[in-house]
Design a protein around this motif. Sequence first.
Motif, short mmCIF file in Angstrom:
data_model
loop_
_atom_site.label_atom_id
_atom_site.label_comp_id
_atom_site.label_asym_id
_atom_site.label_seq_id
_atom_site.Cartn_x
_atom_site.Cartn_y
_atom_site.Cartn_z
N SER A 1 1.24 -12.31 -5.48
CA SER A 1 0.90 -12.96 -4.22
C SER A 1 1.73 -14.23 -4.06
N LYS B 1 1.52 -13.90 1.58
CA LYS B 1 2.22 -12.63 1.37
C LYS B 1 1.69 -11.97 0.09
N ARG B 2 1.78 -10.65 0.08
CA ARG B 2 1.49 -9.86 -1.12
C ARG B 2 2.58 -8.81 -1.28
N TYR B 3 2.81 -8.45 -2.53
CA TYR B 3 3.80 -7.39 -2.77
C TYR B 3 3.13 -6.04 -2.58
N ASP B 4 3.76 -5.21 -1.74
CA ASP B 4 3.28 -3.85 -1.49
C ASP B 4 4.11 -2.89 -2.34
N LEU C 1 5.64 0.08 -0.28
CA LEU C 1 6.79 -0.29 0.54
C LEU C 1 7.91 -0.92 -0.29
N LYS C 2 7.55 -1.36 -1.49
CA LYS C 2 8.47 -2.06 -2.37
C LYS C 2 9.05 -3.30 -1.66
N ASP C 3 8.12 -4.08 -1.07
CA ASP C 3 8.53 -5.28 -0.35
C ASP C 3 7.34 -6.24 -0.27
N TRP C 4 7.65 -7.53 -0.01
CA TRP C 4 6.62 -8.54 0.20
C TRP C 4 6.15 -8.46 1.64
N VAL C 5 4.87 -8.39 1.86
CA VAL C 5 4.28 -8.16 3.19
C VAL C 5 3.38 -9.35 3.55
N SER C 6 3.54 -9.86 4.76
CA SER C 6 2.69 -10.96 5.25
C SER C 6 1.26 -10.47 5.41
N VAL C 7 0.31 -11.37 5.19
CA VAL C 7 -1.12 -11.01 5.34
C VAL C 7 -1.75 -11.82 6.47
#
Length: 204
Positions: free
Chosen positions: A181, A192-195, A198-204
């Motif tokens: 995170s 952000k958290r790592y998905d 998706l193999k990417d950092w995603v905004s929450v």
Amino acid sequence: MSLKEKIKNNPSLKKLVHWMLIPSGEAMPRLWVKLLVNPFLHKRGSGSKVRWRTRMDVLPFNRFELGKNSTIEDFCTINNGVGDVLIGDNSLIGMSNVIIGPVTIGNDVIMAQNIVVSALNHEYRDVNMPIRAQKILTSPIIIENDCWIAANAVIISGVTIGKHSVVAASAVVTKSIPPFSIAAGNPAKIIKRYDFELKDWVSV
């Protein structure tokens, strides 16, 4: 009964031993403790470094460990007076950090400059007694492996920062952060958290 238990169970003896280790009203151990006790009692891994302008308020009655190839930079204060300070391998404690135990820092952790990590609080609720005379409260802080703590962050007692997480500059961390995170702000919130799908950092 061990010697340690005898000292703990005898208030007068405990007070005398404490005075022998630390001058009254201070946190820094006496010179003889630094020179003749700590180097033989506390664990230092191969290749580890404590820069000479670091203040080591490290005492024999709690643990201090510094893992292999880890460095504590100049102008830091490390205090294990109320709890262990354990630092893993290949970790960097940047300039002017303050670490007050009980604190556990994992392997491969990067800590930038001017960070406060304090597991200590002062009781304050009795308004008829000065706060300095009330009891000290502690709750362990854990920083798991492979984290990055950016400059000027504050991490308060009882917090766990999960593996491979980032704490942004000037964040004040009052609640635990899950692994993978990114947290920012005052009080810090996850942004952000790592998905892993998706193999990417995603905004929450």
